[in-house]
Motif scaffolding. Structure first.
Motif, mmCIF file in Angstrom:
data_model
loop_
_atom_site.group_PDB
_atom_site.id
_atom_site.type_symbol
_atom_site.label_atom_id
_atom_site.label_comp_id
_atom_site.label_asym_id
_atom_site.label_seq_id
_atom_site.Cartn_x
_atom_site.Cartn_y
_atom_site.Cartn_z
ATOM 1 N N TYR A 1 -9.638 13.155 -8.866
ATOM 2 C CA TYR A 1 -9.897 12.065 -9.801
ATOM 3 C C TYR A 1 -9.649 10.747 -9.092
ATOM 4 O O TYR A 1 -8.877 10.657 -8.131
ATOM 5 C CB TYR A 1 -9.032 12.177 -11.068
ATOM 6 N N THR A 2 -10.321 9.708 -9.556
ATOM 7 C CA THR A 2 -10.177 8.369 -8.992
ATOM 8 C C THR A 2 -10.118 7.359 -10.134
ATOM 9 O O THR A 2 -10.547 7.646 -11.257
ATOM 10 C CB THR A 2 -11.345 7.998 -8.069
ATOM 11 N N ILE A 3 -9.578 6.200 -9.836
ATOM 12 C CA ILE A 3 -9.554 5.089 -10.784
ATOM 13 C C ILE A 3 -10.057 3.852 -10.055
ATOM 14 O O ILE A 3 -9.515 3.477 -9.014
ATOM 15 C CB ILE A 3 -8.148 4.854 -11.356
ATOM 16 N N VAL B 1 -7.497 -3.888 -11.108
ATOM 17 C CA VAL B 1 -6.586 -2.803 -10.780
ATOM 18 C C VAL B 1 -6.851 -2.323 -9.363
ATOM 19 O O VAL B 1 -7.998 -2.055 -8.989
ATOM 20 C CB VAL B 1 -6.743 -1.635 -11.775
ATOM 21 N N ARG B 2 -5.795 -2.221 -8.561
ATOM 22 C CA ARG B 2 -5.899 -1.720 -7.196
ATOM 23 C C ARG B 2 -5.213 -0.359 -7.126
ATOM 24 O O ARG B 2 -4.013 -0.243 -7.307
ATOM 25 C CB ARG B 2 -5.230 -2.683 -6.212
ATOM 26 N N GLN B 3 -6.002 0.681 -6.865
ATOM 27 C CA GLN B 3 -5.439 2.015 -6.735
ATOM 28 C C GLN B 3 -4.812 2.183 -5.353
ATOM 29 O O GLN B 3 -5.317 1.694 -4.352
ATOM 30 C CB GLN B 3 -6.515 3.073 -6.935
ATOM 31 N N GLY B 4 -3.682 2.903 -5.300
ATOM 32 C CA GLY B 4 -3.000 3.126 -4.037
ATOM 33 C C GLY B 4 -2.118 1.977 -3.606
ATOM 34 O O GLY B 4 -1.724 1.896 -2.440
ATOM 35 N N PHE B 5 -1.782 1.102 -4.560
ATOM 36 C CA PHE B 5 -0.889 -0.031 -4.283
ATOM 37 C C PHE B 5 0.154 -0.127 -5.383
ATOM 38 O O PHE B 5 -0.065 0.306 -6.519
ATOM 39 C CB PHE B 5 -1.662 -1.350 -4.226
ATOM 40 N N LEU B 6 1.302 -0.731 -5.059
ATOM 41 C CA LEU B 6 2.305 -1.116 -6.033
ATOM 42 C C LEU B 6 2.654 -2.576 -5.816
ATOM 43 O O LEU B 6 2.634 -3.063 -4.679
ATOM 44 C CB LEU B 6 3.568 -0.267 -5.909
ATOM 45 N N GLU B 7 2.949 -3.266 -6.908
ATOM 46 C CA GLU B 7 3.363 -4.664 -6.798
ATOM 47 C C GLU B 7 4.836 -4.736 -6.433
ATOM 48 O O GLU B 7 5.676 -4.078 -7.045
ATOM 49 C CB GLU B 7 3.111 -5.394 -8.114
ATOM 50 N N MET B 8 5.144 -5.539 -5.447
ATOM 51 C CA MET B 8 6.527 -5.700 -5.016
ATOM 52 C C MET B 8 7.225 -6.759 -5.865
ATOM 53 O O MET B 8 6.580 -7.514 -6.600
ATOM 54 C CB MET B 8 6.565 -6.082 -3.535
ATOM 55 N N SER B 9 8.535 -6.816 -5.758
ATOM 56 C CA SER B 9 9.310 -7.861 -6.427
ATOM 57 C C SER B 9 8.909 -9.230 -5.895
ATOM 58 O O SER B 9 8.537 -9.379 -4.724
ATOM 59 C CB SER B 9 10.797 -7.615 -6.186
ATOM 60 N N ASN B 10 8.957 -10.247 -6.760
ATOM 61 C CA ASN B 10 8.642 -11.606 -6.312
ATOM 62 C C ASN B 10 9.898 -12.387 -5.938
ATOM 63 O O ASN B 10 9.868 -13.619 -5.834
ATOM 64 C CB ASN B 10 7.828 -12.361 -7.365
ATOM 65 N N VAL B 11 11.019 -11.690 -5.735
ATOM 66 C CA VAL B 11 12.270 -12.346 -5.345
ATOM 67 C C VAL B 11 12.142 -12.890 -3.925
ATOM 68 O O VAL B 11 11.730 -12.175 -3.003
ATOM 69 C CB VAL B 11 13.455 -11.365 -5.424
ATOM 70 N N ASP B 12 12.477 -14.160 -3.740
ATOM 71 C CA ASP B 12 12.495 -14.803 -2.438
ATOM 72 C C ASP B 12 13.949 -14.868 -1.967
ATOM 73 O O ASP B 12 14.742 -15.669 -2.462
ATOM 74 C CB ASP B 12 11.901 -16.215 -2.547
ATOM 75 N N LEU B 13 14.300 -14.002 -1.019
ATOM 76 C CA LEU B 13 15.699 -13.913 -0.592
ATOM 77 C C LEU B 13 16.202 -15.218 0.011
ATOM 78 O O LEU B 13 17.359 -15.602 -0.196
ATOM 79 C CB LEU B 13 15.872 -12.774 0.415
ATOM 80 N N PRO C 1 0.824 -1.211 0.000
ATOM 81 C CA PRO C 1 0.000 0.000 0.000
ATOM 82 C C PRO C 1 0.858 1.260 0.000
ATOM 83 O O PRO C 1 1.870 1.341 0.706
ATOM 84 C CB PRO C 1 -0.809 -0.120 1.298
ATOM 85 N N THR C 2 0.466 2.233 -0.814
ATOM 86 C CA THR C 2 1.170 3.521 -0.869
ATOM 87 C C THR C 2 0.228 4.690 -0.604
ATOM 88 O O THR C 2 0.688 5.784 -0.289
ATOM 89 C CB THR C 2 1.817 3.728 -2.248
ATOM 90 N N ASN C 3 -1.082 4.459 -0.787
ATOM 91 C CA ASN C 3 -2.097 5.504 -0.612
ATOM 92 C C ASN C 3 -1.895 6.685 -1.559
ATOM 93 O O ASN C 3 -2.358 7.792 -1.287
ATOM 94 C CB ASN C 3 -2.127 5.992 0.843
ATOM 95 N N ARG C 4 -1.212 6.443 -2.651
ATOM 96 C CA ARG C 4 -1.006 7.481 -3.663
ATOM 97 C C ARG C 4 -1.984 7.241 -4.797
ATOM 98 O O ARG C 4 -2.134 6.121 -5.285
ATOM 99 C CB ARG C 4 0.440 7.433 -4.168
ATOM 100 N N GLU C 5 -2.649 8.298 -5.246
ATOM 101 C CA GLU C 5 -3.754 8.144 -6.187
ATOM 102 C C GLU C 5 -3.322 7.665 -7.567
ATOM 103 O O GLU C 5 -4.143 7.126 -8.320
ATOM 104 C CB GLU C 5 -4.529 9.455 -6.309
ATOM 105 N N LEU C 6 -2.047 7.832 -7.926
ATOM 106 C CA LEU C 6 -1.594 7.372 -9.239
ATOM 107 C C LEU C 6 -0.656 6.176 -9.143
ATOM 108 O O LEU C 6 0.143 5.922 -10.038
ATOM 109 C CB LEU C 6 -0.914 8.504 -10.000
#
Length: 297
Positions: free
Chosen positions: A182-184, A249-261, A87-92
């Motif tokens: 504006y919203t998406i 589409v989920r607004q206010g989110f970014l997908e993280m890397s799928n790397v498993d350390l 979650p980032t809570n950023r509209e874009l």
């Protein structure tokens, strides 16, 4: 004897490649929507010392006698599983929950895109002209409001329907009204609110385009979190979020890397030990050759 030397060299070269891939995965552990890769090995040609023989009246069958000539990198596979949503809570900021890619372009001919790229990185911005762009300045493509009016369940979406998405500062139909917000939503539909001294109006501006591929593992990485289609990825199929197979589409989110350390560090240890073992086989072969040379003394 020389066969073991070359087998050891092939093993060291292959594990060098594996280490390169592991290091790249670890380096991109915090890269938005990064997809990790894995290396798979294959044995090389084998030298046949004697062929197999079938069973006869007196003797049973004999297996072939073959000496392997080393290892090679069979494939470097992209692991396209979805990363966790942050979650980032950023509209874009947008993330696709499910399959699909956002569509972006940097080259246009008369306003029509001529070269498109695909990305899971939904960190977008508005430029000074109101264009929705990514961090590289590439314009985000979708469907304009006037085209959405003609969409129905049977509409076949084609490449020429894709247009750059714009969130203008003033109402396109009434320049006295300024953008308020504006919203998406989950379908990627952009809705803006324009207002002046007399009131406000909500207006649909367009919708994000989503592309899917029959074989997303076949996409080619182009840098900057972008992919391009290839002969093995299949042609893109365009649609909208919320349609079957296109994710949400989920607004206010970014997908993280799928790397498993944990997995990467484990693979690193294995690669390091295997590299050392191959170097040891070269050293041992060299010692045996030295003993052979010493016979003449």
């Amino acid at each position: 004897m020389l066969r073991s030397l070359y087998s050891g060299v092939s093993g060291m070269k292959s594990f060098q490649t594996k280490m390169d891939v592991i290091a790249n995965n670890i380096a991109n552990v915090n890269t938005t929507a990064f997809k990790s890769s894995r290396v798979r090995f294959q044995d090389m040609l084998s030298q046949t010392l004697s062929s197999a023989q079938g069973a006869g009246d007196n003797l049973g069958g004999v297996n072939p006698r073959q000496v392997g000539l080393g290892v090679k990198v069979g494939s470097i596979d992209a692991m396209m599983e979805n990363g966790a949503l942050q979650p980032t809570n950023r509209e874009l900021d947008f993330a696709i929950e499910g399959n699909g890619f956002f569509v972006v372009a940097s080259k246009f001919d008369g306003g029509a895109p001529i070269e498109v790229l695909y990305t899971r990185d939904g960190g977008f911005f508005r430029d000074s002209a109101g264009n929705v762009v990514n961090s590289n300045g590439e314009k985000v493509l979708g469907y304009l409001a006037e085209d959405l009016e003609d969409f129905d369940a049977d509409t076949e979406i084609t490449f020429d329907m894709l247009k750059p998405l714009i969130i203008p500062e003033t109402d396109p139909d009434n320049e006295d009204r300024d953008l308020q917000s504006y919203t998406i939503d989950g379908t990627g539909t952009i809705t803006a609110v324009y207002a002046d001294g007399t009131g406000a109006e909500s207006k649909v501006l367009g919708r994000l385009a989503i592309a899917t591929f029959s074989t997303p593992e076949g996409l080619e990485k182009r840098g900057n979190n972008n992919y391009s289609s290839s002969n093995n990825s299949g042609s893109p199929v365009y649609g909208s979020a919320g349609d079957a197979g296109f994710g949400v589409v989920r607004q206010g989110f970014l997908e993280m890397s799928n790397v498993d350390l944990a997995n990467e560090f484990t693979e690193m240890v294995i690669a390091s030990r295997a590299y050392s073992a191959n170097s040891r086989s070269i050293t041992t072969s060299d010692e045996m050759l030295q003993e052979l040379i010493n016979l003449k003394r």
